[in-house]
Design a protein around this motif. Structure first.
Motif, PDB file in Angstrom:
ATOM      1  N   ILE A  10       0.885  -0.503   0.279  1.00 52.50           N
ATOM      2  CA  ILE A  10       0.194  -0.138  -0.100  1.00 52.50           C
ATOM      3  C   ILE A  10       0.722   1.049  -0.207  1.00 52.50           C
ATOM      4  O   ILE A  10       1.487   0.933   0.878  1.00 52.50           O
ATOM      5  CB  ILE A  10      -1.017  -0.194   1.161  1.00 52.50           C
ATOM      6  CG1 ILE A  10      -2.162  -1.349   1.389  1.00 52.50           C
ATOM      7  CG2 ILE A  10      -1.472   1.398   1.419  1.00 52.50           C
ATOM      8  CD1 ILE A  10      -2.627  -1.196  -0.095  1.00 52.50           C
ATOM      9  N   SER A  11       0.515   1.983  -0.550  1.00 57.13           N
ATOM     10  CA  SER A  11       1.492   3.628  -1.536  1.00 57.13           C
ATOM     11  C   SER A  11       0.586   4.338  -0.917  1.00 57.13           C
ATOM     12  O   SER A  11      -0.787   4.279  -1.326  1.00 57.13           O
ATOM     13  CB  SER A  11       2.082   3.388  -2.432  1.00 57.13           C
ATOM     14  OG  SER A  11       3.305   2.229  -2.646  1.00 57.13           O
ATOM     15  N   PRO A  12       0.725   5.791  -0.814  1.00 57.09           N
ATOM     16  CA  PRO A  12       0.345   6.908  -0.907  1.00 57.09           C
ATOM     17  C   PRO A  12      -0.499   7.025  -2.192  1.00 57.09           C
ATOM     18  O   PRO A  12       0.453   6.225  -2.639  1.00 57.09           O
ATOM     19  CB  PRO A  12       1.290   7.866  -0.369  1.00 57.09           C
ATOM     20  CG  PRO A  12       2.431   7.346   0.460  1.00 57.09           C
ATOM     21  CD  PRO A  12       2.218   6.079  -0.062  1.00 57.09           C
ATOM     22  N   PRO A  13      -1.139   8.193  -2.246  1.00 58.34           N
ATOM     23  CA  PRO A  13      -1.622   8.447  -3.358  1.00 58.34           C
ATOM     24  C   PRO A  13      -0.438   8.643  -4.428  1.00 58.34           C
ATOM     25  O   PRO A  13       0.437   9.503  -4.301  1.00 58.34           O
ATOM     26  CB  PRO A  13      -3.053   9.253  -3.194  1.00 58.34           C
ATOM     27  CG  PRO A  13      -3.403   8.453  -1.763  1.00 58.34           C
ATOM     28  CD  PRO A  13      -2.080   8.616  -1.232  1.00 58.34           C
ATOM     29  N   SER A  14      -0.745   8.360  -5.890  1.00 60.34           N
ATOM     30  CA  SER A  14       0.291   8.799  -6.882  1.00 60.34           C
ATOM     31  C   SER A  14       0.362   9.762  -6.571  1.00 60.34           C
ATOM     32  O   SER A  14      -0.537  11.002  -7.118  1.00 60.34           O
ATOM     33  CB  SER A  14      -0.254   8.641  -7.867  1.00 60.34           C
ATOM     34  OG  SER A  14       1.195   9.262  -9.089  1.00 60.34           O
ATOM     35  N   ALA A  15       2.040  10.506  -6.534  1.00 64.21           N
ATOM     36  CA  ALA A  15       2.616  11.906  -6.385  1.00 64.21           C
ATOM     37  C   ALA A  15       1.486  12.842  -5.518  1.00 64.21           C
ATOM     38  O   ALA A  15       1.727  14.026  -5.711  1.00 64.21           O
ATOM     39  CB  ALA A  15       1.751  12.401  -8.104  1.00 64.21           C
ATOM     40  N   THR A  16       2.066  11.828  -4.223  1.00 66.76           N
ATOM     41  CA  THR A  16       1.796  12.990  -3.266  1.00 66.76           C
ATOM     42  C   THR A  16       2.423  13.036  -2.192  1.00 66.76           C
ATOM     43  O   THR A  16       1.996  14.541  -1.250  1.00 66.76           O
ATOM     44  CB  THR A  16       0.076  12.543  -2.761  1.00 66.76           C
ATOM     45  OG1 THR A  16       0.879  10.904  -2.220  1.00 66.76           O
ATOM     46  CG2 THR A  16      -1.122  12.181  -3.664  1.00 66.76           C
ATOM     47  N   VAL A  17       3.650  12.886  -2.061  1.00 62.32           N
ATOM     48  CA  VAL A  17       4.395  12.827  -1.448  1.00 62.32           C
ATOM     49  C   VAL A  17       6.068  12.552  -1.958  1.00 62.32           C
ATOM     50  O   VAL A  17       6.662  14.314  -1.580  1.00 62.32           O
ATOM     51  CB  VAL A  17       4.243  11.835  -0.481  1.00 62.32           C
ATOM     52  CG1 VAL A  17       5.095  11.606   0.891  1.00 62.32           C
ATOM     53  CG2 VAL A  17       3.783  11.018   0.541  1.00 62.32           C
ATOM     54  N   GLY A  18       6.666  12.426  -2.832  1.00 57.74           N
ATOM     55  CA  GLY A  18       7.332  12.476  -3.367  1.00 57.74           C
ATOM     56  C   GLY A  18       8.827  11.991  -2.881  1.00 57.74           C
ATOM     57  O   GLY A  18       8.247  11.423  -1.904  1.00 57.74           O
ATOM     58  N   LEU A  64      -5.410   3.212   4.511  1.00 49.77           N
ATOM     59  CA  LEU A  64      -4.579   3.553   5.060  1.00 49.77           C
ATOM     60  C   LEU A  64      -3.427   4.142   3.464  1.00 49.77           C
ATOM     61  O   LEU A  64      -2.744   5.383   4.525  1.00 49.77           O
ATOM     62  CB  LEU A  64      -3.744   2.073   4.764  1.00 49.77           C
ATOM     63  CG  LEU A  64      -3.097   1.856   4.708  1.00 49.77           C
ATOM     64  CD1 LEU A  64      -1.822   2.651   6.190  1.00 49.77           C
ATOM     65  CD2 LEU A  64      -1.891   0.618   4.980  1.00 49.77           C
ATOM     66  N   SER A  65      -3.996   4.103   2.684  1.00 49.42           N
ATOM     67  CA  SER A  65      -3.302   4.715   1.127  1.00 49.42           C
ATOM     68  C   SER A  65      -3.396   5.862   1.123  1.00 49.42           C
ATOM     69  O   SER A  65      -2.131   7.177   1.427  1.00 49.42           O
ATOM     70  CB  SER A  65      -3.748   4.403   0.075  1.00 49.42           C
ATOM     71  OG  SER A  65      -3.315   4.696  -0.708  1.00 49.42           O
ATOM     72  N   ILE A  66      -4.455   7.188   1.837  1.00 40.80           N
ATOM     73  CA  ILE A  66      -4.808   8.411   1.940  1.00 40.80           C
ATOM     74  C   ILE A  66      -3.884   9.042   3.559  1.00 40.80           C
ATOM     75  O   ILE A  66      -3.312  10.230   3.544  1.00 40.80           O
ATOM     76  CB  ILE A  66      -6.212   8.569   1.919  1.00 40.80           C
ATOM     77  CG1 ILE A  66      -7.029   8.228   0.693  1.00 40.80           C
ATOM     78  CG2 ILE A  66      -6.513   9.973   2.420  1.00 40.80           C
ATOM     79  CD1 ILE A  66      -8.409   8.508   1.001  1.00 40.80           C
ATOM     80  N   THR A  67      -4.051   7.880   4.902  1.00 43.49           N
ATOM     81  CA  THR A  67      -3.723   8.363   5.657  1.00 43.49           C
ATOM     82  C   THR A  67      -2.345   8.084   5.113  1.00 43.49           C
ATOM     83  O   THR A  67      -1.300   8.990   6.014  1.00 43.49           O
ATOM     84  CB  THR A  67      -3.954   6.949   6.516  1.00 43.49           C
ATOM     85  OG1 THR A  67      -5.236   7.122   7.285  1.00 43.49           O
ATOM     86  CG2 THR A  67      -3.313   7.506   7.880  1.00 43.49           C
ATOM     87  N   LEU A  68      -1.260   8.065   4.692  1.00 46.21           N
ATOM     88  CA  LEU A  68       0.745   7.187   4.224  1.00 46.21           C
ATOM     89  C   LEU A  68       0.625   8.857   3.270  1.00 46.21           C
ATOM     90  O   LEU A  68       1.906   9.698   3.786  1.00 46.21           O
ATOM     91  CB  LEU A  68       0.613   6.101   3.317  1.00 46.21           C
ATOM     92  CG  LEU A  68       0.240   5.496   3.805  1.00 46.21           C
ATOM     93  CD1 LEU A  68       0.463   3.570   2.824  1.00 46.21           C
ATOM     94  CD2 LEU A  68       1.528   4.778   5.633  1.00 46.21           C
ATOM     95  N   GLN A  69      -0.189   9.657   2.953  1.00 44.45           N
ATOM     96  CA  GLN A  69      -0.647  10.564   2.150  1.00 44.45           C
ATOM     97  C   GLN A  69       0.558  11.681   3.261  1.00 44.45           C
ATOM     98  O   GLN A  69       1.262  12.721   3.302  1.00 44.45           O
ATOM     99  CB  GLN A  69      -1.339  10.930   1.412  1.00 44.45           C
ATOM    100  CG  GLN A  69      -1.200  12.466   1.189  1.00 44.45           C
ATOM    101  CD  GLN A  69      -2.789  12.975  -0.199  1.00 44.45           C
ATOM    102  OE1 GLN A  69      -3.766  11.416  -0.282  1.00 44.45           O
ATOM    103  NE2 GLN A  69      -2.854  14.298  -0.451  1.00 44.45           N
ATOM    104  N   HIS A  70      -0.384  11.328   4.223  1.00 46.60           N
ATOM    105  CA  HIS A  70      -0.321  12.449   4.970  1.00 46.60           C
ATOM    106  C   HIS A  70       0.835  12.075   6.379  1.00 46.60           C
ATOM    107  O   HIS A  70       1.668  13.133   7.804  1.00 46.60           O
ATOM    108  CB  HIS A  70      -1.010  12.999   6.659  1.00 46.60           C
ATOM    109  CG  HIS A  70      -2.211  13.957   5.212  1.00 46.60           C
ATOM    110  ND1 HIS A  70      -2.320  14.585   4.484  1.00 46.60           N
ATOM    111  CD2 HIS A  70      -3.602  12.660   4.937  1.00 46.60           C
ATOM    112  CE1 HIS A  70      -3.223  14.504   4.022  1.00 46.60           C
ATOM    113  NE2 HIS A  70      -4.491  14.395   3.801  1.00 46.60           N
TER     114      HIS A  70
END
Length: 456
Positions: A10-18, A64-70
């Motif tokens: 599970i990754s953050p949504p694409s291109a949200t963290v870098g 979880l993916s959205i949480t990982l963005q933050h």
């Protein structure tokens, strides 16, 4: 007993963290060699496996993916460099969290009980962190993993494992609050509207020598190309049990302590409950461990949140570790004697009071924290630590299918610590988790019940 149904990342949504990095402070570095933390949440779910796979796992993955963005460090890796260069938490595109879905044939109703249960039954329910990899001239160490395990027509568990370098209980609960909120509501809009997001700036001021001291702690040289994380394994002869202190009982105990120790410096619900359990553990050892020296010492270590205690104070949402040790030391023969509980109360109360009320700052003597927290000196062979905190309402971790039926800190099996949390029914009640060899647990239960029933 456990069958893997799916394993994914599970990754953050694409291109949200870098690409991002987060430097460690000495608060984090001290836990470089600490074993992983394993936690388990059990939930009632009296439905079929197909319903579980179709309705539960997609929500958990998406949220979880959205949480990982933050909370990007949870999807990141710990980067350890050679030559004592300070490690960092680093995120690059593609970083992800290992997410396992499994099915278990274990007795769900037995696992969620308070009675003594074999510790190794719980090990298949918590995920390993994964393999350490050598990349170029540094080590890349995973920091977080999730496992969801289904029990046919009874419930499911969510097991989480994290490297202690990642964060303390305060930050992890912030992460869980966001994850559960997104799971219940479908988006992060509520959290964003309230502005309740992690604070990543390293505003903490402390002597740079502390970084160097903890980077030179014994064992750091073992972080080489052959290093791998020590994940929890079985079998073991230990059993785990849960003990509840109601608010009414705690108040009775505190009232009695105040009468017996009128000048005691710190008498709180946390301190008297910890002292109660500490003295019972000491008594339960009698007959099971050889004692050659009547002046042998025992040590009890609990952690205080320093975010609002350092100067200048840090935001409550500061990301990472920001805890310091309160250490009580007393003689084994006093602790296991007739007045062992009062000895424990006085010793622990004094330790907490002296730590949080230091006139010259809570970071005084920080260079000795490694020995207090991690290393057990030969002259103090018995050490008990505390995992968790009643300041965190652990039973509020609700993903949308109700509050947890039961919570367990599985990693206390490793070092004889106890878990202390706010209880499920009433947050003013305290729930104690304990892991001991089976015969010693029998002795502990008898001693605990006898002392507990004396406060009526």
């Amino acid at each position: 007993m456990s069958t893997v149904l799916e394993n994914c990342r599970i990754s953050p949504p694409s291109a949200t963290v870098g690409e991002k990095s987060l430097p460690l402070t000495f608060f984090d570095i001290i836990f470089l060699l600490h074993f992983p933390i394993h936690q388990l949440f059990f939930y009632d779910f009296p439905h079929s496996k197909s319903h579980f796979i179709q309705s539960v796992t997609p929500i958990l993955k998406h949220s979880l993916s959205i949480t990982l963005q933050h909370f990007f460090p949870f999807a990141s890796n710990l980067i350890v460099f050679p030559h004592a260069r300070k490690p960092e938490i680093r995120h690059v595109d593609g970083d992800s969290v290992n997410f396992t879905v499994a099915e278990s044939s274990l007795d769900f109703n037995d696992l969620v009980g308070n009675h003594p249960r074999a510790c190794d039954k719980f090990y298949p329910l918590v995920p390993p962190l994964g393999r350490v990899t050598k990349v170029s001239d540094f080590l890349s160490i995973p920091l977080f993993a999730v496992q969801v395990t289904f029990f046919e027509k009874l419930g499911f568990s969510i097991g989480i494992t994290n490297h202690h370098v990642l964060c303390d209980a305060s930050t992890k609960f912030d992460f869980l609050k966001l994850w559960t909120s997104i799971a219940r509501h479908g988006s992060d809009a509520i959290v964003l509207a309230n502005g309740y997001l992690p604070f990543y700036d390293r505003l903490l001021k402390y002597p740079e020598s502390l970084d160097e001291i903890f980077m030179n702690q014994p064992g750091i040289e073992a972080l080489d190309s052959d290093y791998q994380i020590s994940d929890i394994v079985g079998p073991t002869s230990k059993v785990r049990a849960t003990f509840i202190f109601t608010k009414e009982k705690i108040n009775l105990i505190k009232k009695w302590v105040s009468t017996e120790l009128p000048t005691s410096g710190h008498v709180s619900s946390f301190s008297v409950v910890c002292a109660f359990v500490w003295s019972c553990i000491a008594k339960s050892r009698v007959g099971f461990q050889e004692r050659n020296d009547e002046d042998e010492l025992e040590r009890f270590v609990c952690l205080a949140n320093f975010r609002n205690r350092i100067d200048p104070p840090l935001p409550a949402t500061y990301f990472g570790n920001c805890v310091g040790p309160c250490v009580a030391i007393t003689k084994s023969r006093l602790l296991s004697g007739n007045k062992g509980f009062l000895v424990a109360v006085e010793s622990l109360g004094k330790a907490i009071s002296e730590t949080v009320k230091k006139k010259d700052g809570v970071l005084k003597d920080a260079e000795f924290w490694f020995e207090m927290l991690i290393k057990t000196p030969a002259m103090i062979p018995a050490k008990i630590g505390v995992a968790g905190t009643p300041q965190v309402k652990i039973y509020d971790v609700d993903f949308g299918w109700g509050k947890p039926r039961k919570y367990e800190t599985v990693s206390i099996d490793r070092n004889g610590s106890i878990s202390v949390n706010a209880s499920k029914e009433l947050p003013e009640d305290l729930e104690i988790g304990l892991s001991l060899p089976a015969k010693q647990m029998d002795a502990f239960v008898a001693i605990f019940n006898d002392l507990h029933s004396s406060f009526e």
